[in-house]
Motif scaffolding. Sequence first.
Motif, PDB file in Angstrom:
ATOM      1  N   TYR A 160       0.830  -1.193   0.000  1.00  0.00           N
ATOM      2  CA  TYR A 160       0.000   0.000   0.000  1.00  0.00           C
ATOM      3  C   TYR A 160       0.872   1.253   0.000  1.00  0.00           C
ATOM      4  N   GLY A 161       0.315   2.350  -0.524  1.00  0.00           N
ATOM      5  CA  GLY A 161       0.970   3.645  -0.463  1.00  0.00           C
ATOM      6  C   GLY A 161       0.176   4.594   0.410  1.00  0.00           C
ATOM      7  N   ILE A 162       0.882   5.320   1.290  1.00  0.00           N
ATOM      8  CA  ILE A 162       0.260   6.315   2.144  1.00  0.00           C
ATOM      9  C   ILE A 162       0.813   7.674   1.769  1.00  0.00           C
ATOM     10  N   LEU A 163      -0.081   8.619   1.518  1.00  0.00           N
ATOM     11  CA  LEU A 163       0.329   9.960   1.106  1.00  0.00           C
ATOM     12  C   LEU A 163      -0.025  10.971   2.199  1.00  0.00           C
ATOM     13  N   ALA A 164       1.005  11.633   2.724  1.00  0.00           N
ATOM     14  CA  ALA A 164       0.788  12.639   3.751  1.00  0.00           C
ATOM     15  C   ALA A 164       0.370  13.965   3.123  1.00  0.00           C
ATOM     16  N   ALA A 165      -0.411  14.728   3.890  1.00  0.00           N
ATOM     17  CA  ALA A 165      -0.853  16.041   3.406  1.00  0.00           C
ATOM     18  C   ALA A 165       0.321  16.991   3.302  1.00  0.00           C
TER      19      ALA A 165
ATOM     20  N   ASN B  23     -12.181   4.927   1.647  1.00  0.00           N
ATOM     21  CA  ASN B  23     -11.664   6.214   2.074  1.00  0.00           C
ATOM     22  C   ASN B  23     -11.889   6.485   3.555  1.00  0.00           C
ATOM     23  N   ASN B  24     -11.551   5.532   4.353  1.00  0.00           N
ATOM     24  CA  ASN B  24     -11.685   5.703   5.796  1.00  0.00           C
ATOM     25  C   ASN B  24     -10.372   6.042   6.481  1.00  0.00           C
ATOM     26  N   TYR B  25      -9.332   6.250   5.710  1.00  0.00           N
ATOM     27  CA  TYR B  25      -8.021   6.605   6.274  1.00  0.00           C
ATOM     28  C   TYR B  25      -7.568   7.868   5.541  1.00  0.00           C
ATOM     29  N   LEU B  26      -7.516   8.997   6.254  1.00  0.00           N
ATOM     30  CA  LEU B  26      -7.292  10.286   5.603  1.00  0.00           C
ATOM     31  C   LEU B  26      -6.140  11.032   6.253  1.00  0.00           C
ATOM     32  N   SER B  27      -5.339  11.677   5.427  1.00  0.00           N
ATOM     33  CA  SER B  27      -4.266  12.523   5.933  1.00  0.00           C
ATOM     34  C   SER B  27      -4.852  13.836   6.437  1.00  0.00           C
ATOM     35  N   ILE B  28      -4.521  14.221   7.674  1.00  0.00           N
ATOM     36  CA  ILE B  28      -5.028  15.463   8.257  1.00  0.00           C
ATOM     37  C   ILE B  28      -4.024  16.595   8.064  1.00  0.00           C
ATOM     38  N   THR B  29      -2.788  16.367   8.483  1.00  0.00           N
ATOM     39  CA  THR B  29      -1.743  17.377   8.292  1.00  0.00           C
ATOM     40  C   THR B  29      -0.393  16.751   8.568  1.00  0.00           C
ATOM     41  N   ILE B  41       6.834  19.870  18.467  1.00  0.00           N
ATOM     42  CA  ILE B  41       5.963  19.782  17.295  1.00  0.00           C
ATOM     43  C   ILE B  41       4.540  19.643  17.832  1.00  0.00           C
ATOM     44  N   THR B  42       3.647  20.552  17.433  1.00  0.00           N
ATOM     45  CA  THR B  42       2.301  20.595  18.012  1.00  0.00           C
ATOM     46  C   THR B  42       1.240  20.580  16.920  1.00  0.00           C
ATOM     47  N   PHE B  43       0.213  19.769  17.108  1.00  0.00           N
ATOM     48  CA  PHE B  43      -0.970  19.793  16.258  1.00  0.00           C
ATOM     49  C   PHE B  43      -2.112  20.432  17.046  1.00  0.00           C
ATOM     50  N   ASN B  44      -2.679  21.501  16.498  1.00  0.00           N
ATOM     51  CA  ASN B  44      -3.813  22.182  17.128  1.00  0.00           C
ATOM     52  C   ASN B  44      -5.085  21.991  16.309  1.00  0.00           C
ATOM     53  N   SER B  45      -6.216  22.205  16.930  1.00  0.00           N
ATOM     54  CA  SER B  45      -7.519  22.182  16.244  1.00  0.00           C
ATOM     55  C   SER B  45      -7.726  20.889  15.454  1.00  0.00           C
ATOM     56  N   LEU B 191      -0.033  13.296  10.617  1.00  0.00           N
ATOM     57  CA  LEU B 191      -1.243  12.968  11.378  1.00  0.00           C
ATOM     58  C   LEU B 191      -2.345  12.488  10.431  1.00  0.00           C
ATOM     59  N   TYR B 192      -2.926  11.346  10.737  1.00  0.00           N
ATOM     60  CA  TYR B 192      -3.998  10.760   9.925  1.00  0.00           C
ATOM     61  C   TYR B 192      -5.222  10.509  10.795  1.00  0.00           C
TER      62      TYR B 192
END
Lengths: 165, 195
Positions: A160-165, B23-29, B41-45, B191-192
């Motif tokens: 699998y490939g995972i793409l970070a934002a 699509n249940n696994y999503l990149s947040i930032t 290193i901090t993730f807010n909101s 972060l995902y």
Amino acid sequence: MGVNITSTSAPTYVPISTQTLLSSASTINFNSIPGTYTDLVLVINTKKTSGGAANPILTFNSGSSGSGVRIYSYGSATGTSIDTSNLYVGDYSTTFSQAIVHIQNYANSTTYKPIILRGSIIDSSVVINAASYNSTSPITQMSLGANATAYDIGSTFNLYGILAA
Amino acid sequence: MTPINTLLPGILDSGITGNLLVNNYLSITTATVTSGGQTTITFNSIPQTYTNLEIRMIGQNQFSSGSAAGWSSMRVGNGSIDSTSGHYAWHNVYGDGTTVGAGGNGSDSSMGFARFQFNATPNSTFGSTVMTILDYTNTTKAKTMKYIGGYSAISSGQSLSGDGVWTQTSAIDTITFFNGYGFQPYTQFALYGVK
């Protein structure tokens, strides 16, 4: 560093390659791996054709393997070992055994590639291996060698490939 | 019997393609260190729209004479980071090629979670950690985290597996990771969200 989150990216965790063996094989190859993801995740569910437990070896770019530090348990015993020139992917036996391998930042051309994996033979062992592909070259090819035996029919290998934002 | 498509992708169940394909696994930032010495290193909101969070980290610490690797820690919170003594507990098991050991703290002001390699130049060995934070939006139970990680510097290194708990019942909307030695460039925390 603070990151305020305002939006999320498109879906990720995308299947790149899936393989299920219809006949035994001693090596599984993943060729022409696209460099468009951030991380790779290799999920294997395998058994070997004969013999006792063995450790599959992962190699990269049609060349060398990596290094690793393992912690493991076999039955009631625990242990740890350093592997300077082989990246062992868990254990497998004549019963189906699993491993999930995280290969991170694999396409960059500046740093070595950190790898973390967890593998198990369900009724006898578990292993964690903190490993590294010690090259700054992007990973475009991987091979998973059975190490002294062969993968049996029904073994699966999913990348699998995972793409970070 | 639990339906197979409700199991957790990532550390626990990366093999379930059916769950991932919808699509249940999503990149947040993603936070990437660009200059050496950065200590937090901090993730807010953090959005409250997922069931679990997964954080995929690669890291390297600034070189410190006499040490092989630096211990990194984390805190979480709701609205602000919680640094209250006694609000965290954590435990791990590790191996370094010679010794199998365990560490932890049953009452702490933060949670230890990773060992990253020291290096004078940020172009070689990096450590890795993959962490899951479970049920982070729940408001009735303490929040648990689990991870695998470590680093390999060819003839030395460490692998480890651990978990931790933030004893508060508030939802988590902020997370901070810190290391007193500082992170080297190319250190990256992604972060995902897992639905």
